[in-house]
Scaffold this motif. Sequence first.
Motif, mmCIF file in Angstrom:
data_model
loop_
_atom_site.group_PDB
_atom_site.id
_atom_site.type_symbol
_atom_site.label_atom_id
_atom_site.label_comp_id
_atom_site.label_asym_id
_atom_site.label_seq_id
_atom_site.Cartn_x
_atom_site.Cartn_y
_atom_site.Cartn_z
ATOM 1 N N SER B 170 0.842 -1.198 0.000
ATOM 2 C CA SER B 170 0.000 0.000 0.000
ATOM 3 C C SER B 170 0.879 1.251 0.000
ATOM 4 N N ASP B 171 0.280 2.378 0.299
ATOM 5 C CA ASP B 171 1.002 3.647 0.318
ATOM 6 C C ASP B 171 2.266 3.589 1.180
ATOM 7 N N ARG B 172 2.167 2.917 2.312
ATOM 8 C CA ARG B 172 3.322 2.857 3.216
ATOM 9 C C ARG B 172 4.501 2.164 2.565
ATOM 10 N N GLY B 173 4.225 1.146 1.776
ATOM 11 C CA GLY B 173 5.293 0.455 1.076
ATOM 12 C C GLY B 173 5.987 1.382 0.088
ATOM 13 N N LEU B 174 5.195 2.179 -0.604
ATOM 14 C CA LEU B 174 5.757 3.119 -1.581
ATOM 15 C C LEU B 174 6.711 4.095 -0.905
ATOM 16 N N GLU B 175 6.365 4.509 0.317
ATOM 17 C CA GLU B 175 7.223 5.455 1.035
ATOM 18 C C GLU B 175 8.634 4.914 1.195
ATOM 19 N N HIS B 176 8.746 3.608 1.410
ATOM 20 C CA HIS B 176 10.081 3.022 1.591
ATOM 21 C C HIS B 176 10.936 3.113 0.339
ATOM 22 N N LEU B 177 10.304 3.343 -0.785
ATOM 23 C CA LEU B 177 11.057 3.397 -2.044
ATOM 24 C C LEU B 177 11.488 4.817 -2.395
ATOM 25 N N SER B 178 11.026 5.778 -1.608
ATOM 26 C CA SER B 178 11.188 7.179 -2.022
ATOM 27 C C SER B 178 12.648 7.606 -2.158
ATOM 28 N N GLY B 179 13.559 6.878 -1.508
ATOM 29 C CA GLY B 179 14.962 7.279 -1.601
ATOM 30 C C GLY B 179 15.726 6.586 -2.712
ATOM 31 N N LEU B 180 15.088 5.700 -3.433
ATOM 32 C CA LEU B 180 15.791 4.942 -4.477
ATOM 33 C C LEU B 180 15.846 5.764 -5.764
ATOM 34 N N SER B 181 16.659 6.782 -5.724
ATOM 35 C CA SER B 181 16.606 7.761 -6.804
ATOM 36 C C SER B 181 17.248 7.266 -8.096
ATOM 37 N N ASN B 182 17.853 6.077 -8.067
ATOM 38 C CA ASN B 182 18.383 5.537 -9.324
ATOM 39 C C ASN B 182 17.346 4.750 -10.113
ATOM 40 N N LEU B 183 16.170 4.602 -9.531
ATOM 41 C CA LEU B 183 15.125 3.842 -10.225
ATOM 42 C C LEU B 183 14.807 4.462 -11.578
ATOM 43 N N THR B 184 14.811 3.621 -12.600
ATOM 44 C CA THR B 184 14.371 4.093 -13.916
ATOM 45 C C THR B 184 13.048 3.461 -14.301
ATOM 46 N N SER B 185 12.736 2.327 -13.681
ATOM 47 C CA SER B 185 11.503 1.640 -14.040
ATOM 48 C C SER B 185 10.802 1.121 -12.796
ATOM 49 N N LEU B 186 9.516 1.441 -12.681
ATOM 50 C CA LEU B 186 8.750 1.039 -11.500
ATOM 51 C C LEU B 186 7.365 0.597 -11.952
ATOM 52 N N SER B 187 6.943 -0.547 -11.424
ATOM 53 C CA SER B 187 5.674 -1.091 -11.875
ATOM 54 C C SER B 187 4.861 -1.622 -10.702
ATOM 55 N N PHE B 188 3.618 -1.174 -10.637
ATOM 56 C CA PHE B 188 2.707 -1.577 -9.551
ATOM 57 C C PHE B 188 1.343 -1.940 -10.099
ATOM 58 N N ARG B 189 1.295 -2.740 -11.131
ATOM 59 C CA ARG B 189 -0.005 -3.026 -11.736
ATOM 60 C C ARG B 189 -0.990 -3.682 -10.766
ATOM 61 N N ARG B 190 -2.222 -3.364 -10.996
ATOM 62 C CA ARG B 190 -3.349 -3.936 -10.253
ATOM 63 C C ARG B 190 -3.160 -3.853 -8.748
ATOM 64 N N ASN B 191 -3.104 -2.635 -8.258
ATOM 65 C CA ASN B 191 -3.009 -2.434 -6.822
ATOM 66 C C ASN B 191 -4.182 -1.569 -6.385
ATOM 67 N N ASN B 192 -5.019 -2.120 -5.520
ATOM 68 C CA ASN B 192 -6.219 -1.397 -5.104
ATOM 69 C C ASN B 192 -5.972 -0.459 -3.939
ATOM 70 N N ALA B 193 -4.789 -0.514 -3.359
ATOM 71 C CA ALA B 193 -4.550 0.249 -2.134
ATOM 72 C C ALA B 193 -3.845 1.580 -2.378
ATOM 73 N N ILE B 194 -3.039 1.647 -3.431
ATOM 74 C CA ILE B 194 -2.254 2.866 -3.637
ATOM 75 C C ILE B 194 -3.159 4.058 -3.949
ATOM 76 N N THR B 195 -2.938 5.165 -3.209
ATOM 77 C CA THR B 195 -3.710 6.394 -3.413
ATOM 78 C C THR B 195 -2.762 7.539 -3.733
ATOM 79 N N ALA B 196 -3.343 8.704 -3.909
ATOM 80 C CA ALA B 196 -2.533 9.898 -4.170
ATOM 81 C C ALA B 196 -1.495 10.100 -3.077
#
Lengths: 98, 578
Positions: B170-196
Amino acid sequence: MRKEDTVKLISAEGFEFVVDKRAAMVSQTIRNMLTSPGSFAETQLGEVTFPEISTTILEKICQYFHWSLQYASGKESEFHIEPELTLELMMAANYLHT
Amino acid sequence: MGGACSRKRDQQDDEETLQRGVSARYAKSGSSKWLATSFSRPAIDIQQGGGKCPSLMDLCIQKIREDIETHSKFSMLPRDISQLIFNDVVNSQRLNDVILEAFRDCALQDLNLGEYPGVNDSWLDVISSQGSSLLSVDLSGSEVTDAGLTCLKDCKNIQALNFNFCDQISDRGLEHLSGLSNLTSLSFRRNNAITAHGMSALTGLVNLVKLDLERCPKIYNGLIYLEGLSKLESLNIKWCNSITDSDLKPLSGLKNLKALQISCSKVTDSGIAYLRGLQKLALLNLEGCPVTTACLESVAALSALLYLNLNRCHLTDEGSERFSELGSLKVLNLGFNDITDACLVHLKGLTNLESLNLDSCRIGDGGMANLTGLRRLKCLELSDTEVGSNGLHHLSGLTNLESINLSFTVVTDIGLRKLSGLSSLKTLNLDVRHVTDSGLAALTGLTGLTHLDLFGARITDSGTVYLRNFKNLRSLEICGGGLTDAGMKNIKDLTSLTLLNLSQNCNLTDKTLELISGLTGLVSLNLSNSRITSSGLQHLKLLKNLKQLTLESCKVTANDIRKLQSTDLPNLVSFRPE
């Protein structure tokens, strides 16, 4: 077999294996060493030293060379690898592009 | 050898997806698509015997796979070797949480565990032990939760992450990724929990090139956080059905955007206006959006546009003259719109078109005259239209055509003669009730055909003789009911076949199975509604590649097939009756 048809492979401990040149050329690395233009010692003497490959492993590799020649000529059999040698053999295979 | 670890990071090519939508190669046998995809983890058993001599490296990897339980540690190996071993135990499905431990601290770069069974938070510890070496991780379809994602925080060099179908993130999981600034590709298909709220974590991912949020229905108002991601080239928000016009506003400054997929959202013509400045946009997918021809004004401003998907939108003829401004388009999908021949007039000048989909539009023979000049067309979809034999006359010069779908049209045998010169044709869908043997006779020159669909055509045994010319056929469907065992003598030599559907031919018997028993390339076989019995199944023993077998309404039980599966057909994954 004439001397120019063979090649001498020398292990870390200094043990020498004389093998059919065609067989040794299965290794891309050895092929490059023996056929590259210029006067590399390997090309001239038909000798290659492997300071990082032990005798046990080099012996296994020579077995593979001959096995693969037979394989290519249609004589397909299973190549046995002792479990305790696998990892070391793999590193050597990686180096030899084999 | 050095670069042995092949990096297949891109999960899906947007353009390919779109084109597949356009060509609909397996319009009818939709189910056959998975034969090539879902089970794509390659089975790389090295067969000793037959074929090329295995390298010593292959043999070692195979040996390690055999006694993987005896290895407790690979970290002393060079990275590229442990990567090879890892890939192999994943591909051979030998990996489990215990064996994974042996890969701790191996400095692995790519952990492709997408759809791998059993993956959960407990795996993340070993995964994150790869540390700064780690470049890509695919955990799609896993049980990983927000807590698991904390482990990735320190893998600062990660470039690609895939969490498709991870419904416990969910949103909390996304927060843990916020520092991975080398990311070029990110995929979260079919997730009902992620919000703005969770999307706000993306603001720091300034190197992001590709973002995939397909089927994340709650991300509305969240695209604002993408505003600063100036390197973004590909954004997929298909099926995010809460997305509205205002959500597109923050995208207007993403000048590097090349591919944008907003299908099945609530975006209207005024939302599309925000995209006008995207001068690098090559792909725009608006399938299923409530847009009208009025959006074409904005679309025409997209000078780099090559692919435009307007399938199932609200287009009408009114305003369709704007199409003439889209001269650089290569792929255009107009299927399922309320457009007529009057609209096709404006496609006349789109001479760069390679693919055109007019599925279920209200078009007929007259409109086809406008396609005569589209010499580059490779793929033409005319299914469920009023196009008949007179219309095909206008297509006879389109010699680059590789695929044409005429299913459920009104073409007849006479019209098929107009196709006889289309020597590049590979895929032909003639699922038309009016087509008979004599129609097929006109097509014998099309020797390059690989896919032929005659599902509802009235083909009889005497018509099958013409199939002999199609030696490259990989898929064949003839289900009109007119075949008997006698017809098999012309089908049994089509050894390139991987898909064969002869269902609904109720006179076929076990003799048919005997005759086709040499088609060892078959991956999918359907003989439903025939007189096949369980005693005929023995003839299938040689079809070792068979993954799908359908024998509904035959005298065969699920147990009969299961028995055959266990003794002779190890690759069979789907069968009916089941």
